[in-house]
Design a protein around this motif. Structure first.
Motif, PDB file in Angstrom:
ATOM      1  N   THR A   1     -15.619  24.764  -7.517  1.00 23.12           N
ATOM      2  CA  THR A   1     -15.238  25.130  -6.148  1.00 23.12           C
ATOM      3  C   THR A   1     -16.438  25.830  -5.499  1.00 23.12           C
ATOM      4  O   THR A   1     -17.371  26.251  -6.205  1.00 23.12           O
TER       5      THR A   1
ATOM      6  N   ARG B   1      -3.331  35.707 -13.938  1.00 26.84           N
ATOM      7  CA  ARG B   1      -2.002  35.333 -13.408  1.00 26.84           C
ATOM      8  C   ARG B   1      -0.924  35.452 -14.474  1.00 26.84           C
ATOM      9  O   ARG B   1       0.244  35.698 -14.151  1.00 26.84           O
TER      10      ARG B   1
ATOM     11  N   ALA C   1     -14.352  27.480   4.878  1.00 22.06           N
ATOM     12  CA  ALA C   1     -15.414  26.751   5.598  1.00 22.06           C
ATOM     13  C   ALA C   1     -14.785  25.737   6.541  1.00 22.06           C
ATOM     14  O   ALA C   1     -13.727  25.169   6.248  1.00 22.06           O
TER      15      ALA C   1
HETATM   16  N1  CAO Z   1     -13.846  26.921   2.108  1.00 17.69           N
HETATM   17  C1  CAO Z   1     -13.213  25.759   2.025  1.00 17.69           C
HETATM   18  N2  CAO Z   1     -12.504  25.390   0.924  1.00 17.69           N
HETATM   19  C2  CAO Z   1     -12.475  26.246  -0.102  1.00 17.69           C
HETATM   20  C3  CAO Z   1     -13.131  27.479  -0.074  1.00 17.69           C
HETATM   21  C4  CAO Z   1     -13.848  27.819   1.090  1.00 17.69           C
HETATM   22  N3  CAO Z   1     -14.486  28.960   1.216  1.00 17.69           N
HETATM   23  N4  CAO Z   1     -12.902  28.097  -1.239  1.00 17.69           N
HETATM   24  C5  CAO Z   1     -12.126  27.304  -1.980  1.00 17.69           C
HETATM   25  N5  CAO Z   1     -11.864  26.188  -1.288  1.00 17.69           N
HETATM   26  C6  CAO Z   1     -11.057  25.065  -1.743  1.00 17.69           C
HETATM   27  C7  CAO Z   1     -11.414  24.676  -3.149  1.00 17.69           C
HETATM   28  O1  CAO Z   1     -12.505  23.794  -3.165  1.00 17.69           O
HETATM   29  C8  CAO Z   1     -10.137  24.041  -3.575  1.00 17.69           C
HETATM   30  O2  CAO Z   1     -10.030  22.778  -2.954  1.00 17.69           O
HETATM   31  P1  CAO Z   1      -9.785  21.445  -3.799  1.00 17.69           P
HETATM   32  O3  CAO Z   1      -8.578  21.711  -4.656  1.00 17.69           O
HETATM   33  O4  CAO Z   1      -9.564  20.404  -2.751  1.00 17.69           O
HETATM   34  O5  CAO Z   1     -11.014  21.222  -4.577  1.00 17.69           O
HETATM   35  C9  CAO Z   1      -9.070  24.896  -2.925  1.00 17.69           C
HETATM   36  O6  CAO Z   1      -9.722  25.522  -1.817  1.00 17.69           O
HETATM   37  C10 CAO Z   1      -8.462  25.952  -3.813  1.00 17.69           C
HETATM   38  O7  CAO Z   1      -9.455  26.735  -4.411  1.00 17.69           O
HETATM   39  P2  CAO Z   1      -9.018  27.917  -5.383  1.00 17.69           P
HETATM   40  O8  CAO Z   1      -8.591  29.059  -4.589  1.00 17.69           O
HETATM   41  O9  CAO Z   1      -8.072  27.387  -6.374  1.00 17.69           O
HETATM   42  O10 CAO Z   1     -10.322  28.224  -6.211  1.00 17.69           O
HETATM   43  P3  CAO Z   1     -11.482  29.232  -5.900  1.00 17.69           P
HETATM   44  O11 CAO Z   1     -12.484  29.015  -6.964  1.00 17.69           O
HETATM   45  O12 CAO Z   1     -11.956  29.130  -4.501  1.00 17.69           O
HETATM   46  O13 CAO Z   1     -10.817  30.682  -6.080  1.00 17.69           O
HETATM   47  C11 CAO Z   1      -9.671  32.459  -7.119  1.00 17.69           C
HETATM   48  C12 CAO Z   1     -10.406  31.146  -7.315  1.00 17.69           C
HETATM   49  C13 CAO Z   1      -9.195  32.983  -8.424  1.00 17.69           C
HETATM   50  C14 CAO Z   1     -10.586  33.494  -6.467  1.00 17.69           C
HETATM   51  C15 CAO Z   1      -8.502  32.183  -6.145  1.00 17.69           C
HETATM   52  O14 CAO Z   1      -7.590  31.340  -6.774  1.00 17.69           O
HETATM   53  C16 CAO Z   1      -7.798  33.405  -5.645  1.00 17.69           C
HETATM   54  O15 CAO Z   1      -6.999  34.037  -6.332  1.00 17.69           O
HETATM   55  N6  CAO Z   1      -8.069  33.775  -4.380  1.00 17.69           N
HETATM   56  C17 CAO Z   1      -7.431  34.885  -3.713  1.00 17.69           C
HETATM   57  C18 CAO Z   1      -8.298  36.129  -3.811  1.00 17.69           C
HETATM   58  C19 CAO Z   1      -7.664  37.241  -3.011  1.00 17.69           C
HETATM   59  O16 CAO Z   1      -6.455  37.448  -3.012  1.00 17.69           O
HETATM   60  N7  CAO Z   1      -8.482  37.969  -2.271  1.00 17.69           N
HETATM   61  C20 CAO Z   1      -7.990  38.966  -1.384  1.00 17.69           C
HETATM   62  C21 CAO Z   1      -8.327  40.300  -1.921  1.00 17.69           C
HETATM   63  S1  CAO Z   1      -7.997  41.534  -0.775  1.00 17.69           S
HETATM   64  O17 CAO Z   1      -6.413  41.646  -0.813  1.00 17.69           O
END
Ligand code: CAO
Length: 444
Positions: free
Chosen positions: A272, A348, A392
């Motif tokens: 990703t 998780r 993005a």
């Molecule tokens: N722009 C566009 N698409 C994006 C992106 C971005 N910046 N970041 C991720 N994506 C896409 C990925 O490519 C994936 O798409 P596909 O399945 O089509 O390939 C989809 O979004 C899902 O990505 P993901 O979230 O499963 O994976 P990740 O590596 O981007 O993130 C993790 C991993 C663990 C950080 C995420 O699952 C998560 O928990 N995010 C939330 C974090 C959070 O809560 N932050 C807030 C803190 S303050 O309260």
């Protein structure tokens, strides 16, 4: 057992005297001479004691009510055959006492009926009870503490909550010196190093009974939410935040990512954008070590870390956790991807160890998989900066002679302004955008 009304006796030349405290509640078992309410005239505070022991069956007054002679204070089921001649109430000068405060000769005198308390002043006649003689019920917490009216007036003047003061007098009675010690301790805590303590004196939010507006349901916060809530409040209050925004052109990065898709699948990982961001951040941290640092306990020195461990915020059913990926600068994209998938799964499943959650130098919070255009992340202290990543999107970007569709990644860098100047913040995010726009910079 008979239930008797206790009325306000003749307290002298006072009318419409406000009730400032109700010291008993329905069901309280009280002793003879235990104070029921406190009144405050413009000259003095007076506690009105019960003339007999018993159980409070009804309380007829509330704070701010105005009392006059004969008004009923409470109905008490007597548990002893009453009543000695009326106990005398205690009075202490109010904070605003002036030279016109009643002198002993002006002070109201005891009157005979069983329910009649008698005010006395700090300058009370010798016949008045000692100023340390009445037990008092804490009205709000239900906890019991003992303090004389003069001590209570003193505490009120200083804004000290007597339910939190430890009494060192006989039977734990709170003395004036206890209030002084309590206030001194509070002032010392508030003036300690701003780098290490919470913000004392912050006014609390109002407590509202929302059910008055419609149906409600009370759901407890999860254990993680309770813990991270405290940490987030501490970071928010202790760290002067600035958030710097930018957009990185990741059109080429995305093309590269897509080109690696089949190889990544064969390797059993999912690449990703976040993995590329991790690598780029590690690179900029190495170039700008002030961002890979923490203030020491005195707040006067910066501890530069010679390792690059980056925390990644993970959204779990129980709340936000930030596991740390170690030595990001030394790992390849596929290895980072595998580690991120593994650690976020354990997060998780609630299976992170304390080791997983410690040792971070910098954090990344990515909401790119969910959406939104920008947000301001809270610095994960004692780290000094955090990167927020949003989704993005394709946008027309002016390329000197025409607009071109480019994939733009919104970035937000929050930093501790005690450590990082605005110019440094702007340099960091610009350098990061530059690496993300052209990954060849990673091999320079
Ligand atoms: N722009 C566009 N698409 C994006 C992106 C971005 N910046 N970041 C991720 N994506 C896409 C990925 O490519 C994936 O798409 P596909 O399945 O089509 O390939 C989809 O979004 C899902 O990505 P993901 O979230 O499963 O994976 P990740 O590596 O981007 O993130 C993790 C991993 C663990 C950080 C995420 O699952 C998560 O928990 N995010 C939330 C974090 C959070 O809560 N932050 C807030 C803190 S303050 O309260």
């Amino acid at each position: 057992m008979t239930v008797k009304s206790v009325t306000l006796p003749d307290i002298g030349n006072y009318k419409d005297v406000p009730v400032i405290e109700v010291l008993v509640a329905v069901g309280d078992r009280i002793e003879k001479e235990q104070s029921l309410i406190t009144l405050e005239s413009d000259k003095a505070t007076m506690e009105i004691p019960s003339p007999f022991a018993g159980i409070v069956r009804r309380v007829m007054v509330k704070t701010d009510d105005k009392m006059n002679i004969g008004d009923v204070i409470a109905e008490i089921e007597a548990t002893e055959e009453a009543a000695d001649p009326a106990p005398a109430p205690e009075t202490s000068p109010s904070a605003e006492s002036s030279p016109s405060t009643p002198t002993p000769s002006e002070a109201p005198q005891p009157v005979p009926p069983a329910t009649a308390p008698v005010p006395a002043t700090a300058t009370a006649p010798a016949a008045a009870p000692s100023s340390e003689s009445y037990p008092v019920n804490a009205p709000t917490s239900g906890a019991r503490f003992h303090a004389s009216p003069s001590v209570r007036a003193f505490a009120r003047t200083l804004g000290a909550d007597l339910s939190k003061v430890v009494g060192t007098g006989v039977k734990n009675r709170i003395l004036k010196s206890d209030v002084e010690a309590f206030v001194k301790q509070a002032l010392t805590a508030a003036s300690a190093s701003p780098g290490t303590t919470g913000g004392a004196g912050i006014p609390p939010l109002p407590t509202i009974d929302f059910s008055q507006f419609g149906e409600t349901e009370t759901v407890p916060l999860s254990r993680i939410q309770k813990r991270s809530g405290k940490h987030l409040s501490s970071c928010w209050l202790n760290i002067p935040h600035v958030t710097q925004f930018d957009e990185a052109d990741i059109t080429d990065l995305e093309a590269f990512r897509q080109s690696l898709k089949t190889r990544a699948e064969k390797a059993g990982v999912k690449l990703t954008p976040l993995v590329f961001i991790l690598k780029a951040v590690a690179r900029v941290l190495a170039e700008q070590p002030k961002f890979n640092a923490s203030l020491d306990a005195t707040g006067e020195n910066l501890i530069l870390k010679k390792y690059i461990h980056i925390g990644v915020a993970v959204d779990t059913p129980n709340g936000l956790v930030v596991p740390v990926i170690r030595n990001v600068d030394q790992k390849g994209l596929f290895a980072l991807s595998a580690e991120l998938a593994e650690v976020s799964k354990r997060a998780r499943d609630g299976k992170l160890s304390p080791d997983d959650l410690s040792g971070g130098c910098f954090s990344i919070s990515s909401l790119g998989g969910i959406g939104g255009t920008q947000f301001t992340p809270i610095v994960n202290g004692p780290e000094v900066a955090i990167l927020g990543v949003s989704r993005a999107k394709m946008a027309p970007v002016w390329q000197g002679d025409a607009f071109e569709p480019r994939l733009m990644l919104p970035l937000a860098l929050s930093y501790d302004h005690r450590v990082i100047d605005g110019a440094q913040g702007a340099r960091f995010i610009t350098a990061l955008s530059s690496v993300l726009s052209d990954l060849r910079e990673l091999i320079l």
